[in-house]
Design a protein around this motif. Structure first.
Motif, PDB file in Angstrom:
ATOM      1  N   PRO A  26      -5.207 -58.888  67.607  1.00 42.88           N
ATOM      2  CA  PRO A  26      -5.468 -58.599  66.195  1.00 42.88           C
ATOM      3  C   PRO A  26      -5.448 -57.098  65.857  1.00 42.88           C
ATOM      4  CG  PRO A  26      -7.105 -60.125  67.073  1.00 42.88           C
ATOM      5  CD  PRO A  26      -6.290 -59.634  68.222  1.00 42.88           C
ATOM      6  N   PHE A  27      -5.565 -56.250  66.863  1.00 39.06           N
ATOM      7  CA  PHE A  27      -5.631 -54.807  66.609  1.00 39.06           C
ATOM      8  C   PHE A  27      -4.285 -54.116  66.732  1.00 39.06           C
ATOM      9  CE2 PHE A  27      -9.784 -56.071  68.267  1.00 39.06           C
ATOM     10  CZ  PHE A  27     -10.532 -55.806  67.136  1.00 39.06           C
ATOM     11  N   ARG A  28      -3.286 -54.819  67.206  1.00 39.86           N
ATOM     12  CA  ARG A  28      -1.965 -54.194  67.333  1.00 39.86           C
ATOM     13  C   ARG A  28      -1.451 -53.847  65.950  1.00 39.86           C
ATOM     14  NH1 ARG A  28      -0.132 -53.455  72.049  1.00 39.86           N
ATOM     15  NH2 ARG A  28      -0.786 -54.764  73.764  1.00 39.86           N
ATOM     16  N   LYS A  52     -14.603 -59.739  72.383  1.00 41.42           N
ATOM     17  CA  LYS A  52     -14.404 -60.897  71.505  1.00 41.42           C
ATOM     18  C   LYS A  52     -15.650 -61.140  70.656  1.00 41.42           C
ATOM     19  CE  LYS A  52     -12.875 -65.670  71.530  1.00 41.42           C
ATOM     20  NZ  LYS A  52     -12.280 -66.733  72.329  1.00 41.42           N
ATOM     21  N   ARG A  53     -16.825 -61.088  71.259  1.00 46.44           N
ATOM     22  CA  ARG A  53     -18.061 -61.337  70.527  1.00 46.44           C
ATOM     23  C   ARG A  53     -18.441 -60.147  69.638  1.00 46.44           C
ATOM     24  NH1 ARG A  53     -16.826 -64.357  74.341  1.00 46.44           N
ATOM     25  NH2 ARG A  53     -17.596 -66.466  74.514  1.00 46.44           N
ATOM     26  N   GLY A  58     -18.863 -57.590  64.133  1.00 43.54           N
ATOM     27  CA  GLY A  58     -18.250 -56.482  63.408  1.00 43.54           C
ATOM     28  C   GLY A  58     -17.470 -56.950  62.192  1.00 43.54           C
ATOM     29  N   SER A  59     -16.825 -58.112  62.288  1.00 45.12           N
ATOM     30  CA  SER A  59     -16.073 -58.609  61.132  1.00 45.12           C
ATOM     31  C   SER A  59     -17.008 -59.063  60.022  1.00 45.12           C
ATOM     32  CB  SER A  59     -15.104 -59.719  61.538  1.00 45.12           C
ATOM     33  OG  SER A  59     -15.809 -60.856  61.981  1.00 45.12           O
ATOM     34  N   TYR A  60     -18.221 -59.473  60.365  1.00 46.61           N
ATOM     35  CA  TYR A  60     -19.214 -59.763  59.315  1.00 46.61           C
ATOM     36  C   TYR A  60     -19.619 -58.454  58.627  1.00 46.61           C
ATOM     37  CZ  TYR A  60     -23.462 -60.690  56.804  1.00 46.61           C
ATOM     38  OH  TYR A  60     -24.395 -60.751  55.803  1.00 46.61           O
ATOM     39  N   PHE A 160     -28.716 -54.723  58.902  1.00 41.57           N
ATOM     40  CA  PHE A 160     -27.710 -55.174  59.873  1.00 41.57           C
ATOM     41  C   PHE A 160     -26.642 -54.104  60.107  1.00 41.57           C
ATOM     42  CE2 PHE A 160     -28.186 -59.851  58.271  1.00 41.57           C
ATOM     43  CZ  PHE A 160     -29.373 -60.013  58.971  1.00 41.57           C
ATOM     44  N   THR A 161     -26.186 -53.460  59.035  1.00 39.61           N
ATOM     45  CA  THR A 161     -25.113 -52.464  59.146  1.00 39.61           C
ATOM     46  C   THR A 161     -25.584 -51.239  59.915  1.00 39.61           C
ATOM     47  OG1 THR A 161     -24.118 -53.286  57.093  1.00 39.61           O
ATOM     48  CG2 THR A 161     -23.445 -51.089  57.825  1.00 39.61           C
TER      49      THR A 161
END
Length: 192
Positions: A26-28, A52-53, A58-60, A160-161
C-alpha cells in the motif's frame, strides 16, 4: 534528529520477503515523500506483523473516522513531534499540515507552544492539552475544560492522536529513522 544514522536500517528492495511485500504494497508510490516507500515503513517492515497492526490504528488516526479536522489533527501531531524531538515526524507533518490548512506562520508558532502570541483560544487549548499529555501523560481538568467546544468523541480523538504520535516519535527516535531523500530538517529543530 536524535541520531545521525539509523540503528535499524530501512529494508532494501532486494531484501523484501513476500510477507514484507504484502505489508509494504500500500505504500509503494503512495505518497508520503513521493515515489517509493518512506523510510518509516521500510524500517518497520523488518517486523511485518507489527507494521500491519500499526497501520490499522494509524489509518484510524489519519482517516475520516477521526472526528478532529485535518488541521486540528496536524496541529497536535506537529506539537507532539516537536516536544518529542522527532525530526522525521516533524518534517513529514509540516508538509501534511500545510496541505491540511495550517499556515507557515502557524507552523512556526507551534514551536513556541500554546502561549505564543496569535493563537485563538481553542488552538491554544489544543496545544496546551498536547503539552500536558506528552509531558505529564495526563490532561489537567483546566485544560480539559478549555476544550468545551469539542464533542466527547473529538476529545477522545485528540487523546488518541497525541498518544499515537508520541508512540510514533519514540519509535522513530529509538530506531534512528532518517529523513527520506531530498528532505531537510528545520534549522530550529532541537537535536540530541
Amino acid at each position: 534528529m536524535r541520531l545521525s544514522t539509523a540503528r535499524i536500517a530501512p529494508i532494501a528492495d532486494h531484501e523484501i520477503t513476500p510477507e514484507q511485500e504484502e505489508v509494504l504494497a500500500p505504500f509503494r508510490d503512495a505518497a508520503l515523500v513521493g515515489p517509493g516507500i518512506a523510510n518509516i515503513f521500510r524500517t518497520l517492515a523488518r517486523a511485518p506483523k507489527a507494521l500491519k497492526r500499526f497501520n490499522l490504528w494509524g489509518s484510524y488516526i489519519l482517516g475520516a473516522s477521526n472526528d478532529l479536522s485535518p488541521r486540528d489533527r496536524e496541529l497536535i501531531i506537529l506539537r507532539t513531534g516537536w516536544l518529542c524531538r522527532s525530526g522525521y515526524e516533524w518534517v513529514q507533518h509540516v508538509r501534511i499540515g500545510l496541505a491540511a490548512g495550517l499556515t507557515p506562520l502557524e507552523i512556526e508558532r507551534i514551536k513556541a507552544g500554546p502561549d505564543a502570541p496569535g493563537w485563538q483560544a481553542i488552538d491554544a487549548a489544543k496545544l496546551r492539552a498536547t503539552d500536558e499529555q506528552v509531558r505529564e501523560h495526563f490532561i489537567s481538568d483546566a485544560s480539559w475544560a478549555a476544550l468545551a467546544s469539542f464533542t466527547d468523541k473529538q476529545k477522545m480523538d485528540l487523546v488518541f492522536t497525541i498518544a499515537q504520535y508520541t508512540q510514533v516519535a519514540m519509535i522513530l527516535n529509538c530506531l534512528g529513522v532518517q529523513l527520506d531523500a531530498g528532505q531537510t530538517l528545520d534549522s530550529d529543530f532541537p537535536t540530541g
